[in-house]
Scaffold this active site. Structure first.
Site, mmCIF file in Angstrom:
data_model
loop_
_atom_site.group_PDB
_atom_site.id
_atom_site.type_symbol
_atom_site.label_atom_id
_atom_site.label_comp_id
_atom_site.label_asym_id
_atom_site.label_seq_id
_atom_site.Cartn_x
_atom_site.Cartn_y
_atom_site.Cartn_z
ATOM 1 N N LYS A 152 46.118 -13.658 -74.328
ATOM 2 C CA LYS A 152 45.126 -12.877 -73.592
ATOM 3 C C LYS A 152 45.032 -11.524 -74.296
ATOM 4 O O LYS A 152 45.681 -10.545 -73.896
ATOM 5 C CB LYS A 152 45.535 -12.741 -72.121
ATOM 6 C CG LYS A 152 44.420 -12.228 -71.225
ATOM 7 C CD LYS A 152 44.801 -12.364 -69.768
ATOM 8 C CE LYS A 152 43.865 -11.603 -68.848
ATOM 9 N NZ LYS A 152 42.486 -12.068 -68.830
HETATM 10 N N1 PMP Z 1 39.844 -17.673 -69.164
HETATM 11 C C1 PMP Z 1 39.617 -16.406 -69.513
HETATM 12 C C2 PMP Z 1 38.889 -16.122 -70.787
HETATM 13 C C3 PMP Z 1 40.031 -15.355 -68.675
HETATM 14 O O1 PMP Z 1 39.784 -14.085 -69.009
HETATM 15 C C4 PMP Z 1 40.682 -15.651 -67.462
HETATM 16 C C5 PMP Z 1 41.112 -14.548 -66.551
HETATM 17 N N2 PMP Z 1 42.376 -14.059 -66.885
HETATM 18 C C6 PMP Z 1 40.906 -17.000 -67.140
HETATM 19 C C7 PMP Z 1 40.473 -17.980 -68.022
HETATM 20 C C8 PMP Z 1 41.627 -17.385 -65.893
HETATM 21 O O2 PMP Z 1 43.000 -17.079 -66.015
HETATM 22 P P1 PMP Z 1 43.878 -16.725 -64.746
HETATM 23 O O3 PMP Z 1 43.662 -17.789 -63.758
HETATM 24 O O4 PMP Z 1 45.267 -16.689 -65.268
HETATM 25 O O5 PMP Z 1 43.422 -15.398 -64.258
#
Ligand code: PMP
Length: 329
Positions: free
Chosen positions: A169
């Site tokens: 991320k």
């Molecule tokens: N994909 C992307 C590109 C994101 O930015 C997010 C948000 N963090 C998610 C998926 C979903 O991840 P999460 O459920 O861990 O927030």
């Protein structure tokens, strides 16, 4: 301590930086920091909910582990381990006066002002860690949770694993997300879905995606250049406990149009139904039955009204953590 109000948002009064708590207004960086010029950051987005048993952070450990993983991929050796980030988050929330909030931990390459380094080579820049918190409502709107949103398939391809690993991320990944999001908004949609470099469905600009077809729950595998979403994992575990069949497979664009139900998942988006893709109505054009079932279960769990699947512990209660700290002091 009460936070300050900025526009309609309540902001946590302190920002944690490298083990110290700064006032919000003092959490500033130099314009020539490596991160500003070259996008060198990794971060998380986490929610703390006001539950029936007090304020609790949802899946804090898993989020902080993903932060550590993202930092490892980019060789950002932070002086702070997963536990240090968890402890700092709890302390920040406990002292903020906020009952619920969004949490933004961040590891970035900064600037050593005594020995500055301005080139792409990141090794000369210090690795700094921050956590900020603020109150944030529903990302795609309150109404979206019930009625669903209109989305498009983006003309932009999702970043590929051999150039920008979606598994991390990283702040820079969100340049790709911004192209997807801006195109969607300017086209009159709420969100865009990106295809991966093979043409298979990947994810939204900030959400994972699920289809429901013939009672089965279908989602792209981690290999489709997606972030390993923690909400995605929560939904998979909820579905497993509900006895819903799960299929992780490559999904063609056209399959989005033919799905019985579609929804996004994410910490910010939670579980948001999708009612149309490229102006083609999905299923009945409203939140589907299975989406609603999973959504209800999910909201009950995050608000601590139902236990997490298979006896898992998904909450870090702020009061508990503070009590433990006082008891061991
Ligand atoms: N994909 C992307 C590109 C994101 O930015 C997010 C948000 N963090 C998610 C998926 C979903 O991840 P999460 O459920 O861990 O927030």
């Amino acid at each position: 301590m009460a936070g300050k109000d900025v526009a309609t948002m309540k902001i946590g009064p302190k920002v944690w930086k490298n083990g110290k708590f700064l006032d919000w207004d003092d959490a500033r960086i130099h314009v020539m920091s490596h991160v500003v010029n070259y996008g060198s950051s990794v971060f998380e987005g986490i929610r703390c909910y006001e539950t029936s048993k007090g304020s609790a952070v949802f899946r804090l450990t898993e989020h902080m582990q993903r932060l550590q993983n993202s930092a490892k991929i980019y060789r950002m050796d932070s002086a702070f381990d997963r536990q240090a980030f968890c402890d700092a988050t709890v302390e920040l929330i406990a002292d903020s006066g906020l009952e619920s909030c969004y949490i933004r931990p961040l590891i970035m390459r900064g600037l050593d002002e005594d020995k500055p380094s301005f080139g792409v080579n990141p090794f000369g820049s210090p690795v700094d860690a921050y956590i900020a918190i603020w109150q944030w409502g529903k990302y795609l709107g309150e109404e979206a949770i019930e009625n669903g949103i209109d989305v498009c398939v983006s003309s932009w391809t999702r970043i590929t694993s051999n150039s920008m690993p979606a598994m991390a991320k990283a702040g820079a990944n969100y340049m790709n997300s911004q192209l997807i999001k801006m195109e969607a908004i300017l086209g009159g949609f709420s969100e865009g879905i990106a295809l991966d470099d093979r043409g298979y469905v990947s994810e939204g600009s900030g959400e994972n995606i699920f289809l429901v077809n013939g009672g089965k729950l279908i989602t792209p595998p981690l290999g489709a250049s997606i972030l390993p979403g923690i909400t995605r994992d929560s939904v998979l575990q909820i579905a497993r406990e509900l006895g819903i069949e799960i299929v992780e497979t490559n999904i063609q664009r056209a399959a989005l149009y033919l799905a019985d139900e579609l929804f996004f998942t994410g910490t910010a988006a939670e579980i948001t139904p999708i009612r149309s893709v490229d102006r083609i109505t999905v299923g009945s054009g409203k939140r589907g039955e299975i989406t609603q079932m999973i959504q209800e279960k999910f909201f009950n769990i995050i608000l601590a009204q139902s236990p997490a699947p298979f006896g898992a512990q998904w909450h870090t209660f702020i009061a508990d953590s503070e009590e433990k700290k006082t008891a061991s002091a």
